[in-house]
Every structure is written in C-alpha cells, then in structure tokens.
Design an enzyme around this catalytic site. Structure first.
Site, PDB file in Angstrom:
ATOM      1  CB  SER A  44      -0.950   0.013   1.197  1.00 43.81           C
ATOM      2  OG  SER A  44      -0.224   0.037   2.396  1.00 43.81           O
ATOM      3  CG  HIS A  83      -1.066   3.509   5.324  1.00 47.29           C
ATOM      4  ND1 HIS A  83      -2.405   3.244   5.335  1.00 47.29           N
ATOM      5  CD2 HIS A  83      -0.523   2.590   4.492  1.00 47.29           C
ATOM      6  CE1 HIS A  83      -2.654   2.212   4.544  1.00 47.29           C
ATOM      7  NE2 HIS A  83      -1.532   1.798   4.022  1.00 47.29           N
ATOM      8  CG  ASP A 110      -5.112   4.702   6.153  1.00 44.18           C
ATOM      9  OD1 ASP A 110      -5.281   4.455   4.956  1.00 44.18           O
ATOM     10  OD2 ASP A 110      -4.008   4.701   6.719  1.00 44.18           O
TER      11      ASP A 110
END
Lengths: 168, 195
Positions: A44, A83, A110
């Site tokens: 990701s 992230h 998110d």
C-alpha cells in the site's frame, strides 16, 4: 563424547541467544517503540516501500508531522500498518494529537481501517513509531519463512547440518 | 584447521563490513550532493488559489451523527523545479501541498492538512508547472465551520532513498489565504441578480 565440551557449547548458544534478545530489548528502550525494526508486508506504500523492505522506527517524538510515514496498530487487528500522515490536529496546551493517514498507493484515506468507527488516530495510543531509515528487500526472508511451509524445514535442516559440521 | 563453517563465517563477515562501507559512502555522497545543489532552498510559487466549500453528511467526509460538515477544496497554480532533489540515491520524491491554520473556537489547536500530493520517480518529471489544478482531497476541520479560516499554504517534500534515512524539506515561498464558501455564495448572487 566429552561432557564438558558439550556443556560449553550449550552455554555459548545460550549466550548468543540472550545477547540477541538484549540487543532487541535495548533498541526497544532507546526508540520507545515495542517493535523498532519492522518488515513491510503490504504494497500500500508502493513505490516507496515494497514487500520485504526493512524499516527502522523512532518513537520519541512528541508530535507527528504531516508527511511522516508512521506505523500504527488498530485495536483488534494484529497486523501493524505502514502509512503516511496526511492531516494532523494538535493542541498546544496538552499532548493530544489526532492524525489522519493514507497509503501512497491507496486511492482513499484510512478511515475504513480505523477501529470503533473512529475517523482519526491518536498519536499517544495508536502510533508504534515513525519511519526514519530504510534498507530494501533484506526482510523478504522472514516473509518467505512465514509463508512457505517447506522453508521452516529447510532452515531447521541447515541449522542441524551446521551444528554437525562444527563438531569436527 | 580451516573448516567449511569457519570459511563461510569469515566470508559473510567480510561481505557485511564491505556492504556497510558502501552504504555509508552512498548516503554521504547523496547528502553532499543535496547540499551542493541547494536542495533545501528550492523556490516555489503557489498562486491563484480559489477555495470552495461543499457540505457532506458521510462519516468518510468527517460528518458526525449525520450533521453536515464543511468540506473545503481548492484550485491552484503551482510552479517549482524539484530536480535538485534527484541524485543516485533518490528512489522517489513525495511532494505535498499543505495548509496550516489555527482553530476558531479553540485558538490553541493547531492543524496542518494535505490538499494535494504527487509521487515523482524520475528527475525528468521534477519540473512542475501546474495551472488551475484541483486539490486531490476534500478537507474538513475538527470544528464545524471552516469558512473564514486563514490558511498558510506550503509546498513540502520527502525524499525516499534507495537506502538510508528519509529526508524531509520545505520549498521556499508560501501563500496565506482566507477560506471562502466559493460556490454557494455565487449561486445565491446569481439567483438575486436573475430575480
């Protein structure tokens, strides 16, 4: 068969294992993070981080900045997520800080990943660490071992073989 | 005297030491190059910012209990050349446009939000000349009202290296602008003029 020799070797093995454990825990203390070195498991954050890349974390900063790559853990999910921080709101009076994160390779933020219908992360309780350094690919071996059932046997075999070799 | 395991150990030790030296060399030279090319003083200009507000009622747009939330978007021009950030240890550059502001009801609350970002993987694409570009994200605040807030826009960057530390910096040149409701106000004016 020499008992004294065998015992010395066993003691040496214990020494190696305990020093590795001490190194890990010492690093944990220094960085204030329960897992100071992590291996990336998902794509990701591509192309910044690929599966198998090794990240070094630091968690002694009081606040995260926008653009920081952070590792966070969501209640009830065991896998930590890597992230980037896209928003931060903090108060100058106390230590509270709210963060919104997003994976570089994901289209949206998110919020669907957060626990209990939260729309923000809490810096103090949710963040495991901020990424400071990076080494590519060498962590892939841990992924390979955990995902391939024969890899474990291969590792065991190699260890056994090496212990036989050192017997000479 | 020389067993196989001993040989393997010596070899791997030497390989590791050698690799460490190479890593240090790569990281040091890339840092020197960044400083030499004045990467930390890159100029940028953010112009022609137009703001607009939309009301959203989804949880994914900051709404709590179905109460409408003001979501802010912008249109902007951006001119900058980030090619000094590229050297042999640059895997990608993450550029992002942020706005910094204070709370209205609680002025001690400071916020920074991302409106737009871009991943650049090649030095050839590092010259950005954007005209009337829409922000990538709809931004909401903790408070309900976003209109009237003064935002300072800055262009920031993050170098993701092939190996070594992540490097952060900020381009010179920022812009302060007050958020207006944009569209809804215009619609009202048009209605009045047509009536």
């Amino acid at each position: 068969m020499n008992l004294r020799f065998e015992l010395t070797r066993f003691l040496n093995l214990c020494f190696v294992l305990s020093s590795a454990f001490m190194f890990w825990k010492g690093l944990s203390l220094a960085t204030n993070s329960h897992s100071p070195i992590v291996v990336v498991l998902s794509g990701s954050m591509e192309p910044a981080f690929q599966r198998g890349d090794v990240l070094f974390l630091w968690n002694r900063n009081q606040r995260s900045r926008v653009g920081d790559v952070v590792i966070y853990e969501v209640e009830g999910k065991s896998i930590p997520i890597v992230h980037r921080v896209m928003r931060e709101h903090h108060s100058e009076k106390n230590n509270k800080q709210l963060l919104l994160t997003k994976g570089d390779n994901n289209a949206g933020n998110d919020i669907p990943l957060y626990a209990n219908k939260n729309i923000y992360l809490n810096k103090q309780s949710d963040i495991v660490g901020t990424v400071k350094g990076y080494i590519p690919q060498i962590g892939y071996i841990t992924i390979w071992i955990s995902e391939n059932k024969y890899a474990k046997f291969a590792m065991m075999g190699l260890l056994g073989l090496s212990s036989l070799m050192s017997n000479e | 005297m020389f067993s196989l395991s001993q040989r393997i150990q010596t070899l791997s030790n030497q390989a590791l030491t050698f690799a460490c030296f190479i890593f240090v060399f790569v990281i040091a030279t890339s840092w020197l190059q960044l400083i030499q090319q004045h990467a930390f003083m890159t100029p940028s200009s953010i112009d022609n910012i137009k703001t607009s507000i939309n009301l959203r009622t989804s949880r994914y747009y900051g709404s709590m209990n179905g109460k409408p939330k003001e979501n802010s978007k912008i249109l902007f021009d951006l001119n900058t050349d980030l090619s000094p950030l590229f050297n042999w240890n640059t895997k990608q550059v993450f550029v992002y446009l942020t706005g910094e502001y204070e709370g209205q009801l609680r002025p001690q609350t400071k916020s920074e939000v991302t409106y737009w970002d871009k991943i650049i993987t090649k030095g050839d694409n590092a010259k950005l000349q954007l005209k009337n570009v829409r922000s990538k994200y709809a931004v909401w605040d903790l408070e309900e009202v976003f209109v009237g807030r003064e935002l300072t826009f800055k262009l920031k960057w993050n170098i993701q290296p092939w190996i070594g530390p992540l490097i952060y910096g900020e381009a010179n040149g920022n812009k302060t602008i007050t958020i207006t409701s944009g569209k809804p106000a215009n619609v009202k004016n048009e209605k009045k003029s047509s009536a």
